[in-house]
Write an enzyme that holds these catalytic residues in place. Structure first.
Site, mmCIF file in Angstrom:
data_model
loop_
_atom_site.group_PDB
_atom_site.id
_atom_site.type_symbol
_atom_site.label_atom_id
_atom_site.label_comp_id
_atom_site.label_asym_id
_atom_site.label_seq_id
_atom_site.Cartn_x
_atom_site.Cartn_y
_atom_site.Cartn_z
ATOM 1 C CB ILE A 144 -0.923 0.010 1.230
ATOM 2 C CG1 ILE A 144 -1.805 -1.241 1.259
ATOM 3 C CG2 ILE A 144 -1.787 1.280 1.236
ATOM 4 C CD1 ILE A 144 -2.655 -1.392 2.513
ATOM 5 N N PRO A 145 1.238 1.761 -1.175
ATOM 6 C CG PRO A 145 1.223 2.446 -3.420
ATOM 7 C CD PRO A 145 0.533 1.524 -2.440
ATOM 8 C CB CYS A 146 1.617 5.359 2.619
ATOM 9 S SG CYS A 146 2.877 4.411 3.492
ATOM 10 C CG HIS A 147 6.584 5.059 -1.171
ATOM 11 N ND1 HIS A 147 5.887 3.866 -1.131
ATOM 12 C CD2 HIS A 147 7.150 5.130 -2.400
ATOM 13 C CE1 HIS A 147 6.039 3.239 -2.291
ATOM 14 N NE2 HIS A 147 6.803 3.984 -3.074
ATOM 15 N NE ARG A 148 4.364 4.040 -5.815
ATOM 16 C CZ ARG A 148 3.990 2.834 -6.209
ATOM 17 N NH1 ARG A 148 2.706 2.577 -6.442
ATOM 18 N NH2 ARG A 148 4.892 1.882 -6.375
#
Length: 198
Positions: A144-148
């Site tokens: 779940i790419p929260c870094h994006r």
């Protein structure tokens, strides 16, 4: 579902951890329950995911989890991967957080969104802070790419992994995204006891 399990594996960023539960029907894929980005040491990564997952440490991951691990390793080497096909367990998340996680999973590698844009996309234009809070509790970063998700003007905003904004910037750099300079030094590693007390 059967009892949770986890394992630690090496990546170009350091030791990561993944936790999962097998499903009752063996033909169904395992469900990823937690993902741990590298801590200051491999032992701290292990301690953190053990406490978060409540699972037993597996010597060898099952084949489908081993496949996910290979995808993660490739991605962090710069061979960008799509993680949308991975089944994740969001049972512990509230309704709003689930909506945030579902929206974030659709952001492709190499692209970013702002907290405000995500809030607007969810018809909650004043909820950018709530979006950030939900992402700060994301149990499955990278997949779940929260870094994006960034603050305004391509500034990094918060990131709850060890190294904070520097780690976020490294993950985005792997995906070909450059963000505003992060002036932060990695903090000293917390003691393993602090994970068990949280």
């Amino acid at each position: 579902m059967i009892q949770a399990a986890y394992c630690i594996f090496e990546t170009p960023l350091g030791a990561c951890g993944i936790a999962w539960k097998e499903q009752e029907i063996s033909s169904n894929p395992p469900v990823v329950t937690f993902f741990q980005l590298p801590e200051a040491t491999r032992n701290l990564t292990d301690t953190r995911i053990a406490a978060s997952s409540g699972g037993r440490k597996a010597r060898v991951p099952p084949p489908r989890i081993a496949g996910i691990i290979k995808k993660v390793q490739k991605h962090l080497r710069g061979e960008l991967q799509d993680f949308l096909d991975i089944v994740v367990d969001l049972d512990g998340a509230g309704h709003f957080a689930r909506r945030v996680y579902e929206a974030v999973r659709k952001i492709p590698a190499g692209r970013t969104r702002s907290y405000g844009e995500l809030a607007a996309d969810m018809n909650r234009p004043t909820a950018s802070r709530a979006v950030g809070q939900a992402l700060g509790r994301n149990p499955i970063p990278l997949i779940i790419p929260c870094h994006r998700v960034l603050a305004r003007d391509k500034k990094p905003g918060g990131f709850s992994a060890y190294g904070g904004g520097e780690t976020k910037a490294k993950m985005l750099e792997i995906e070909g995204v450059t963000i505003a300079k992060v002036n932060r030094v990695f903090p000293p590693p917390p003691s393993p006891r602090s994970f068990l007390n949280s």
